[in-house]
Design a protein around this motif. Structure first.
Motif, PDB file in Angstrom:
ATOM      1  N   ASP A   2     147.059 118.954  19.318  1.00 60.14           N
ATOM      2  CA  ASP A   2     147.257 118.420  20.656  1.00 60.14           C
ATOM      3  C   ASP A   2     146.020 117.634  21.098  1.00 60.14           C
ATOM      4  OD1 ASP A   2     148.423 117.956  23.069  1.00 60.14           O
ATOM      5  OD2 ASP A   2     147.965 119.934  23.909  1.00 60.14           O
ATOM      6  N   SER A   4     144.825 117.252  24.124  1.00 63.57           N
ATOM      7  CA  SER A   4     144.053 117.965  25.149  1.00 63.57           C
ATOM      8  C   SER A   4     143.076 118.956  24.511  1.00 63.57           C
ATOM      9  CB  SER A   4     144.981 118.672  26.127  1.00 63.57           C
ATOM     10  OG  SER A   4     145.749 119.639  25.453  1.00 63.57           O
ATOM     11  N   LEU A   5     143.445 119.581  23.385  1.00 61.23           N
ATOM     12  CA  LEU A   5     142.551 120.502  22.692  1.00 61.23           C
ATOM     13  C   LEU A   5     141.333 119.750  22.152  1.00 61.23           C
ATOM     14  CD1 LEU A   5     141.948 123.323  21.606  1.00 61.23           C
ATOM     15  CD2 LEU A   5     143.237 122.705  19.548  1.00 61.23           C
TER      16      LEU A   5
END
Length: 140
Positions: A2, A4-5
């Motif tokens: 992801d 966002s990670l």
């Protein structure tokens, strides 16, 4: 993975880099300060002892400090916390107000004779007839 990670990990790594770079910079400045110590400088140790550097042993990293005249002690170079600037003698003309009075001088009529006489011990202090002190007895 992801996005966002990856962004969170990048922000954490950036924050860690910024925090460690500041502490490394402070450590380098402190090390440079300690290597430039010379006799005659006023210093303060980490424990709060003020004194003047008398001798510097470069081999053993030991600094000899004189705190009072004739009282010398040896310290590790790493124990020196900071350089102390000697106090500057103030010019009394700088403290004068426009009207010629000294700043902070509220009572210009005070003299040396206005000194409060304080006894050295308690024997000079006596009870007065109208004194309402507790004499240790219960009046209940």
């Amino acid at each position: 993975m992801d996005f966002s990670l990856i962004l969170i990990l990048a922000l954490a790594a950036g924050a860690m880099f910024l925090m460690t770079s500041r502490s490394r910079k402070a450590q380098k400045e402190a090390a440079a300060f300690r290597t430039n110590l010379a006799p005659g400088q006023e210093v303060m140790t980490g424990s709060g002892l003020f004194g003047t550097i008398v001798a510097v042993d470069e081999e053993k990293d030991i600094i000899t400090i004189e705190s009072t005249p004739g009282n010398q002690s040896r310290w590790l170079r790493a124990a020196i916390a900071k350089l102390v600037e000697p106090p500057v003698a103030e010019d009394p003309a700088e403290d004068d107000d426009e009207d010629g009075s000294v700043l902070g001088d509220t009572d210009s009529t005070s003299t040396v004779d206005d000194v409060l006489d304080v006894p050295d011990d308690l024997s000079g202090l006596t009870d007065k007839p109208g004194d309402k002190r507790d004499d240790g007895t219960d009046s209940k």
